[in-house]
Design a protein around this motif. Sequence first.
Motif, short mmCIF file in Angstrom:
data_model
loop_
_atom_site.label_atom_id
_atom_site.label_comp_id
_atom_site.label_asym_id
_atom_site.label_seq_id
_atom_site.Cartn_x
_atom_site.Cartn_y
_atom_site.Cartn_z
N TYR A 259 -0.07 1.86 7.87
CA TYR A 259 0.57 0.66 8.10
C TYR A 259 2.00 0.60 9.01
O TYR A 259 2.33 0.06 9.68
N TRP A 260 2.48 2.04 8.83
CA TRP A 260 3.89 1.98 9.21
C TRP A 260 3.89 3.16 10.43
O TRP A 260 4.98 3.37 11.25
N LEU A 261 2.48 3.69 10.62
CA LEU A 261 2.49 4.68 11.84
C LEU A 261 3.09 4.16 13.11
O LEU A 261 3.45 4.67 14.10
N SER A 262 2.86 2.98 13.39
CA SER A 262 3.24 2.31 14.81
C SER A 262 4.38 2.50 15.01
O SER A 262 5.04 2.76 16.41
N ALA A 303 -3.98 -0.58 1.16
CA ALA A 303 -3.03 -0.09 2.12
C ALA A 303 -2.46 1.37 1.83
O ALA A 303 -2.13 2.17 2.97
#
Lengths: 392, 304, 349
Positions: A259-262, A303
Amino acid sequence: MNRLTAILAATTCLSGAAFADDERIIVGFATAETGFMQAYDKPAQDAAMIRIAEINDAGGLLGKQIEVVNADTKTDRAEGAKAGLSVIDQGADLVVVSCDYDFGAPAALAAESNGLISFFLCAESIKAGIQGVGPNSFSASVLGAVQGATMAEWAYNKKEARTFYRLLDTWTEYNKSICDGFDWMMPQLADAELVGQDTFLNEDASIAAQITRIKSLPEEPDAIMLCTMMPGAVSAIKQLRAAGINSMILNGSGVDGSYWLSAVPDLSNFFVPVQGSIYGDDPNPAVNEFNAKYTEVTGGAPATQYTYPGYVMIDVWAKAVERAGTTETSAVVAELEKMKGEPTLFGPRTFTSELHHQNQARYLIVETNNGTPGVVDEWTISSPIPVADLMK
Amino acid sequence: MGGIMQVVFDALSLGSLYALGALGIALIFGVMRLVNFAHGDVIAFSVFALLWPSVDAVAIIFAGNLPWFLLIPFTLAVGAGLSVLSEVVVFRRFRRANPATMMIASFALGFVIRYFLLMLFSSRPKSISLLPGLSQPVEILGARIPLLQLITILVTIGVLIGLTAFLRRTRFGLEMRAAAENFTMARMLGVRANRVIMGAFALSGALAAAIALILGSQTGTANIMMGASVMLMAFIATVIGGMGSLAGAVIAGFALGAIATVMQVILPPDARAFRDAFVYGAVILVLIFRPQGLLAARGTKERV
Amino acid sequence: MARPSILRRTIATPLILSALLVAFALAAWFAGSRPFNQTVIDIFLQVVFVVGLYTFVGNSGVISFGHIAFACLGGYVAAWTTIKPMMKGSAMPGLPDWLMQMEIPYWAAALAGGGFAAFWALVFGAVLMRLSGIAASIATFAMLAMVNAIYSNWSSVTAATSSVVGIPILRSIWPYMIAAILAVFIAWAFSISRYGLALRAARDEPTAAAASGVNIARVRLIAFVISGAIMGAGGALYAHSIGIVTPDTFYLGLTFTTLSMLVVGGMGSLSGAVLGVLILSSLIQGLRWLEAGVQIGTSTIALPGGVQEIALGAVMILILMFRPTGIMGNSELTGRRARTEKPGEPGTT
């Protein structure tokens, strides 16, 4: 989720009327339904509810349906103590407490002083157990130190990493425990060298000074052991890569998830240990089935891997109750302590009379390559971390 | 040379953040003696405005996908808007209250904003790729630093020059400076209080949004508490700079950034964890020797 | 010290406040629910903290952001002196031998916590009390941040950020009630003492007070030490109420909660300090019940999670809008017809 609630509500009504109080089996969740910890407690609790529903569908535990009671800790320690007392007063046989040791401990202590079993949803400190709360307390996850040790040994053996840099975020005990495990493993790896170390704080707006220290090394280290957690982790990783440091980054499980890779586009050379894969490529097909079920019940895929310990928790507890033939605390604790490599969906689990936690565990290694995470290997540290070393 | 320049850039970029924050707090303090504890939450709100409300782990980017020339004005407008709104709805009714009451009211407002965000977005930090082009490293004077660091410093200098020109050259700026120096007197001389105060809030909110953009692209994260640590440091910078003195706030902001960076560099590893204790110790020392702050604003001296 | 007439005229205030506290305790006792009991214990602890804060802030007019640091010091004293020696050895190996072997009852730990906090209040206060106004507020905040940074990292003595467990838990309501009542009486006794009156004179008319020979720094220091002692004892009892301490419990969250309660209640009034706690705590509790769901007929009505905090903030703003000096302003509950004390004549000497 609605379906699950409906099933549980139905069972509550049925059995509530049918059995006398001591005849019922009640699991009490003293967890955060609101506030900061909610994002961490909820997924694990949902997983636990899935296991409870499975058991109930298969005829229940000791022939009885498991009932559930809840109390909200509001992510507050004083409220946690109240929530613990509240589920105990509602007759809980098992008190499930918040994911984090600090926030779960007040409720677990309340359970302990009432002679009840408490289970931390996913705490990774050794104190979430005998060494902190007391002899009736357990954690469903794996010690943070094992994660640091696993990453060091794996990178040394599989990636030929020889020079390591240790970057510790002193914000929480979890972060420190990852680095402690790393420190324990390092001397056992012949000619592995710690070329430098530094600390930062999770909330630091910038870690430029720490990065400058890494960059001033004569040679970029093979691997950076990054002991931190969300939200500071993303910031640290982003700043490391933005500064042009391309060493492999080793982490604890706290940074699992896509979820945070962007935030860090095209992240590569990045490694995380996990108990099970949320990416649909777990070597065990049953895990992928669980993911599908979780998605169906809650409306969203897991998640992070911290969803899984909740499932493991109910699984091992129910097995111990079944074997003991009762929910009585000392009998169930004794059965739990007999578990040696008990198979679960997410790796074997061992509890002993010294340690109600995992000091050695099978971890899957997830590599993120060009912004895409996937399982690349699995690793179990060559020997368990001794309790004495964990307590220092 | 490269090593020292690197430290200088690190200190400057951290100091820039604190200076921008301190300016935002000093502006409002100047015109209405309000220590605005909601400032940090305005920072967080400005980042979250780029996302669509959802409690899922994966952020749904909403305005965050705008091209930069729309994204930046949008975010600044959000910050300014929220700040002005807080003035109109809340602080306007506290003009005559004592500073402690105003401070607690601002804290309560920040609390409301924070929990509102928490309800909409859950506590899980959201990832957001803001202005990704700024993550490239650049080489300058022998130091290799992220482009963003350089831009942060340049933007801060730009804001400072722009603000100085605004305050010195425009009628509005003159009114604002007059109000900061002696509000009652300025009012008697025909300064329109509401307009000046709203202007101060709008500027302060836009500064908060600028910090939000820098923090957001630096950390890649939207987090409910993200404004808190900058706000605390900014608050301290405002005080040791001399409450109400804009120049003092900026200087103190840079000084705090420099102290924190230098401490990280020179302290031995075992003592580094205690860095903040040393920084706060230095703050106490400054206050003991200069209780009115480095540059005391005229008119804010306490009696006796 | 104080003339008997002041004593007679003002004794009603602590008595009324104590009666209120006893009423809360009895309510908890009759309700017989353990979670509710714990809630009331929590309220009593808040009373101790807010009254401790009032002793300094209310009398001196200087807002302190640092008092929770003293609660932290006191809380750790409780950990150092009451945990079983065996457990202490593993969690906090750096403690000196005599402290390692010590195991004292909770009330002694509370006294020791108060004493330790008072000592440090004296040390810090000697430096900080020369400052006034916002500079003093920030300096107290810097003190809090320093204590927090040290306690969060000194692993061998405070176990760093890790929760220290093993503090004997005390779930009986009475010790907390007694502590709250004692705090109220100490605060009252100080405010009618020579120093208390001098300090309030200095708060309202610094020039005149200094001219009449009041050594402002000195009387402030006395108030700082006394309030530090109350906070320290409160911190130790807090540790006994949930059985753990961490540095993070005693930081910004608690600082703002206690300050808000004081300001909403009325900064310059002891009754305001106590009422601020009782009213805001009751409000929080009421909202939590609503959040958990209320049965009306056959349907359950529940507020969405998180509304409690938002509503609390909104109510605080509203109270302050309509009563900028807080619920009680500067007046006290005296049992007689309400009479507003003019700021110019503190303590009605």
